[in-house]
Enzyme design. Structure first.
Site, short mmCIF file in Angstrom:
data_model
loop_
_atom_site.label_atom_id
_atom_site.label_comp_id
_atom_site.label_asym_id
_atom_site.label_seq_id
_atom_site.Cartn_x
_atom_site.Cartn_y
_atom_site.Cartn_z
N GLU A 173 22.66 -61.61 140.02
CA GLU A 173 21.96 -61.54 141.30
C GLU A 173 20.95 -62.69 141.38
O GLU A 173 20.26 -62.98 140.41
CB GLU A 173 21.25 -60.19 141.44
CG GLU A 173 20.52 -60.02 142.77
CD GLU A 173 19.85 -58.66 142.91
OE1 GLU A 173 19.61 -58.25 144.05
OE2 GLU A 173 19.56 -58.02 141.88
N LYS A 218 24.08 -57.00 150.25
CA LYS A 218 23.49 -55.82 149.62
C LYS A 218 23.27 -54.73 150.66
O LYS A 218 22.57 -54.92 151.66
CB LYS A 218 22.17 -56.21 148.95
CG LYS A 218 21.59 -55.19 148.00
CD LYS A 218 20.37 -55.80 147.32
CE LYS A 218 19.88 -55.00 146.14
NZ LYS A 218 18.80 -55.73 145.42
N CYS A 261 23.22 -54.68 142.64
CA CYS A 261 22.01 -54.10 142.05
C CYS A 261 21.75 -52.67 142.53
O CYS A 261 22.41 -51.74 142.10
CB CYS A 261 20.82 -55.02 142.32
SG CYS A 261 19.41 -54.68 141.22
#
Length: 279
Positions: free
Chosen positions: A32, A109, A151
């Site tokens: 990331e 995301k 994440c």
């Protein structure tokens, strides 16, 4: 490990991708925010415009670096994530390229990292970022399908469950857990998603930089379909390798046949509902 110099970060990422390719990797994953420091104060400065695709080199040097690297190494390359600017909104976006250097998928995301653990860490991605709005499944014709998320997305098992039930053999999560959440949940989340779905799971983190404003946990790892950790890094920079074998998935599912035992007459199948696969 990404520093303040984007051009240097891209050069460094290139060296690591070439190293992994020479060692035989055909599916390569970066962390990331591999092209920038991680933090709300950095996203606007480092953001690149990738739409309409393909962007110019000036609009997105990271896009072109990843594209050329994928073609050079003839590998599938998951470009961790980069800050993206689109229509005056910022996103945390992963770009996936084919061995021909073609962009084949993007994932913004979906769940933003907004937490407040008293005395430990407060972070609000939503102060700067906007969320993506889809489930991302990528077809790699030579190998099969992968699920891709970033994440904090890993804490929401629905994304992984949908991908696995749609045929993904692996779930990939570029992520930067920190030194508070990392020891609590990093490997636990990876093993949980593998156990839930009986697929491979890979988590790719930046190395820890104690001089940075955000301290990543590190510990990139790969988990097998039986939820056993196959390989795990420490907090320092390294490359982890794993061979993914579909027979292991079959063996695990035969021994513990969850896919035949689910009771969708009792509870709903999240993969059969209304699902967004496009932004």
């Amino acid at each position: 490990m990404a520093g303040a110099d984007k051009a240097a970060n891209l050069v460094h990422a290139r060296s690591k991708v070439l190293e992994a390719s020479k060692a035989g990797a055909s599916l390569i994953v970066l962390p990331e925010c591999f092209n920038s420091p991680y933090g709300c104060q950095y996203f606007p400065k480092y953001a690149e415009t990738v739409l309409p695709s393909p962007p110019s080199k000036e609009q997105s040097p990271s896009f072109h670096a990843l594209s050329s690297l994928a073609a050079e190494t003839k590998s599938y390359l998951v470009g961790g994530s980069i800050p993206e600017l689109d229509n005056k909104k910022y996103y945390n976006t992963s770009l996936v390229f084919s061995p021909a250097g073609k962009l084949i998928a993007t994932h913004r995301k979906t769940h933003l990292f907004d937490i407040d653990i008293p005395g430990k860490i407060t972070f609000r991605e939503s102060d700067v970022l906007s969320p993506g709005n889809k489930v991302t499944i990528v077809d790699l014709p030579e190998y099969g399908k992968i699920g891709l998320a970033i994440c904090y997305d890993i804490r929401f098992p629905e994304l992984g469950t949908i991908a696995a039930r749609k045929g993904a053999f692996a779930l990939l999560y570029p992520g930067a857990f920190n030194t508070t959440t990392g020891p609590m949940h990093w490997s636990l989340q990876g093993r949980a998603r593998a156990m839930d779905n009986q697929v491979y799971v890979a988590l790719c983190s930046p190395a820890r930089d104690d001089n940075a404003t955000y301290h990543a946990w590190g510990h990139s790892l790969v988990v097998d379909p039986n939820a056993m950790i196959m390989t795990e890094a420490e907090e320092s920079e390294t490359i982890v390798y794993a061979d993914l074998d579909s027979k292991k998935i079959e063996e695990t599912r035969k021994g513990i046949p969850l896919y035949e035992q689910r009771r969708f007459d009792v509870y709903p199948d999240v993969s059969a509902g209304k699902i967004k696969f496009d932004e």
